[in-house]
Design an enzyme around this catalytic site. Structure first.
Site, PDB file in Angstrom:
ATOM      1  N   ASN A  39      -4.898   0.116   0.089  1.00  0.00           N
ATOM      2  CA  ASN A  39      -5.406  -0.033   1.450  1.00  0.00           C
ATOM      3  C   ASN A  39      -6.723  -0.788   1.393  1.00  0.00           C
ATOM      4  O   ASN A  39      -7.628  -0.401   0.634  1.00  0.00           O
ATOM      5  CB  ASN A  39      -5.603   1.340   2.095  1.00  0.00           C
ATOM      6  CG  ASN A  39      -4.283   2.048   2.350  1.00  0.00           C
ATOM      7  OD1 ASN A  39      -3.311   1.426   2.785  1.00  0.00           O
ATOM      8  ND2 ASN A  39      -4.219   3.339   2.058  1.00  0.00           N
ATOM      9  N   HIS A  89      -9.134   1.072  -4.945  1.00  0.00           N
ATOM     10  CA  HIS A  89      -8.221   1.966  -5.670  1.00  0.00           C
ATOM     11  C   HIS A  89      -6.784   1.611  -5.334  1.00  0.00           C
ATOM     12  O   HIS A  89      -6.481   1.146  -4.228  1.00  0.00           O
ATOM     13  CB  HIS A  89      -8.499   3.435  -5.336  1.00  0.00           C
ATOM     14  CG  HIS A  89      -8.526   3.731  -3.869  1.00  0.00           C
ATOM     15  ND1 HIS A  89      -9.630   3.486  -3.082  1.00  0.00           N
ATOM     16  CD2 HIS A  89      -7.583   4.240  -3.039  1.00  0.00           C
ATOM     17  CE1 HIS A  89      -9.365   3.829  -1.832  1.00  0.00           C
ATOM     18  NE2 HIS A  89      -8.118   4.283  -1.771  1.00  0.00           N
ATOM     19  N   HIS A 136     -17.857  -0.813  -9.638  1.00  0.00           N
ATOM     20  CA  HIS A 136     -17.647  -0.659  -8.197  1.00  0.00           C
ATOM     21  C   HIS A 136     -17.281  -1.975  -7.513  1.00  0.00           C
ATOM     22  O   HIS A 136     -17.977  -2.983  -7.655  1.00  0.00           O
ATOM     23  CB  HIS A 136     -18.910  -0.098  -7.530  1.00  0.00           C
ATOM     24  CG  HIS A 136     -18.714   0.159  -6.073  1.00  0.00           C
ATOM     25  ND1 HIS A 136     -18.273   1.365  -5.581  1.00  0.00           N
ATOM     26  CD2 HIS A 136     -18.834  -0.662  -4.995  1.00  0.00           C
ATOM     27  CE1 HIS A 136     -18.146   1.279  -4.268  1.00  0.00           C
ATOM     28  NE2 HIS A 136     -18.487   0.057  -3.885  1.00  0.00           N
ATOM     29  N   CYS A 153     -21.144   7.045  -4.744  1.00  0.00           N
ATOM     30  CA  CYS A 153     -19.741   6.676  -4.607  1.00  0.00           C
ATOM     31  C   CYS A 153     -18.925   7.648  -5.462  1.00  0.00           C
ATOM     32  O   CYS A 153     -19.078   7.693  -6.681  1.00  0.00           O
ATOM     33  CB  CYS A 153     -19.500   5.231  -5.053  1.00  0.00           C
ATOM     34  SG  CYS A 153     -17.744   4.842  -5.163  1.00  0.00           S
ATOM     35  N   THR A 208     -10.214   4.817   3.320  1.00  0.00           N
ATOM     36  CA  THR A 208     -11.204   5.870   3.585  1.00  0.00           C
ATOM     37  C   THR A 208     -12.251   5.970   2.485  1.00  0.00           C
ATOM     38  O   THR A 208     -13.372   6.403   2.734  1.00  0.00           O
ATOM     39  CB  THR A 208     -10.533   7.250   3.753  1.00  0.00           C
ATOM     40  OG1 THR A 208      -9.782   7.540   2.572  1.00  0.00           O
ATOM     41  CG2 THR A 208      -9.627   7.282   4.966  1.00  0.00           C
ATOM     42  N   HIS A 234      -3.079   3.333  -5.192  1.00  0.00           N
ATOM     43  CA  HIS A 234      -2.285   4.557  -5.224  1.00  0.00           C
ATOM     44  C   HIS A 234      -0.999   4.263  -5.989  1.00  0.00           C
ATOM     45  O   HIS A 234      -0.306   3.283  -5.675  1.00  0.00           O
ATOM     46  CB  HIS A 234      -1.877   4.968  -3.806  1.00  0.00           C
ATOM     47  CG  HIS A 234      -3.016   5.279  -2.877  1.00  0.00           C
ATOM     48  ND1 HIS A 234      -3.398   6.560  -2.573  1.00  0.00           N
ATOM     49  CD2 HIS A 234      -3.842   4.466  -2.165  1.00  0.00           C
ATOM     50  CE1 HIS A 234      -4.406   6.532  -1.709  1.00  0.00           C
ATOM     51  NE2 HIS A 234      -4.687   5.276  -1.446  1.00  0.00           N
ATOM     52  N   HIS A 238     -14.238   2.458  -2.569  1.00  0.00           N
ATOM     53  CA  HIS A 238     -14.229   2.002  -3.963  1.00  0.00           C
ATOM     54  C   HIS A 238     -12.776   1.612  -4.199  1.00  0.00           C
ATOM     55  O   HIS A 238     -11.883   2.465  -4.069  1.00  0.00           O
ATOM     56  CB  HIS A 238     -14.688   3.123  -4.903  1.00  0.00           C
ATOM     57  CG  HIS A 238     -14.674   2.776  -6.363  1.00  0.00           C
ATOM     58  ND1 HIS A 238     -15.795   2.872  -7.178  1.00  0.00           N
ATOM     59  CD2 HIS A 238     -13.668   2.359  -7.170  1.00  0.00           C
ATOM     60  CE1 HIS A 238     -15.474   2.510  -8.418  1.00  0.00           C
ATOM     61  NE2 HIS A 238     -14.180   2.210  -8.449  1.00  0.00           N
ATOM     62  N   GLY A 258      -6.736   1.548   7.036  1.00  0.00           N
ATOM     63  CA  GLY A 258      -7.110   2.962   6.928  1.00  0.00           C
ATOM     64  C   GLY A 258      -7.765   3.325   5.617  1.00  0.00           C
ATOM     65  O   GLY A 258      -7.703   4.482   5.184  1.00  0.00           O
ATOM     66  N   CYS A 311     -16.848   6.036  -8.275  1.00  0.00           N
ATOM     67  CA  CYS A 311     -17.696   5.613  -9.408  1.00  0.00           C
ATOM     68  C   CYS A 311     -17.966   6.816 -10.305  1.00  0.00           C
ATOM     69  O   CYS A 311     -17.873   6.719 -11.532  1.00  0.00           O
ATOM     70  CB  CYS A 311     -19.034   5.061  -8.908  1.00  0.00           C
ATOM     71  SG  CYS A 311     -19.001   3.328  -8.439  1.00  0.00           S
TER      72      CYS A 311
END
Ligand code: 5GP
Ligand code: ZN
Length: 113
Positions: free
Chosen positions: A86, A99, A46, A4, A94, A101, A97, A92, A7
């Protein structure tokens, strides 16, 4: 979690410029920035996405506390910013893991809500 990328970035296995870190959270710049400031804030542990956050897990509070500190440290708290997460296929996502933004540094257009 083996193989990952987030990670590895969050835990220093792959070197990157770390914008912020504490015991639970790390933040680094997005590879493909969509604004002058585009930071990814991730848990060091994770999780595929928000659907793996169990009741009583305070990781989301820890992530938002980190975002608060990053906004002050990187001087975009005053002008404001947007946080986007997301989750899953239709959104979407991608990188699997979890996250968040954080985009800032200009007037952010393209609001969808
Ligand atoms: P998603 O579409 O899953 O919400 O966002 C994944 C984000 O991860 C994208 O904005 C993409 O540019 C970023 N990204 C993908 N691979 C890497 C990487 O290896 N390093 C960094 N810093 N960002 C990445
Ligand atoms: Zn991971």
């Amino acid at each position: 979690m083996e193989d990952c990328i987030f990670c590895k970035l969050a835990n220093g296995e792959i070197p990157t410029e770390i914008v912020y870190e504490d015991e639970f959270v790390a933040a680094f710049k997005d590879l493909n920035p969509q604004a002058p400031i585009h930071i990814l804030v991730v848990p060091k542990k994770h999780y595929d996405n928000v659907m793996q956050v169990e009741e009583n897990d305070d990781i989301i509070a820890k992530i938002y506390s980190a975002i608060n500190k990053i906004a002050k440290k990187e001087n975009f708290a005053e002008n404001g910013f947007r946080v986007i997460n997301n989750c899953g296929k239709d959104a979407g996502q991608t990188v699997m893991h979890m996250h968040f933004h954080v985009i800032a540094g200009k007037t952010l257009g393209d609001k969808i809500l």
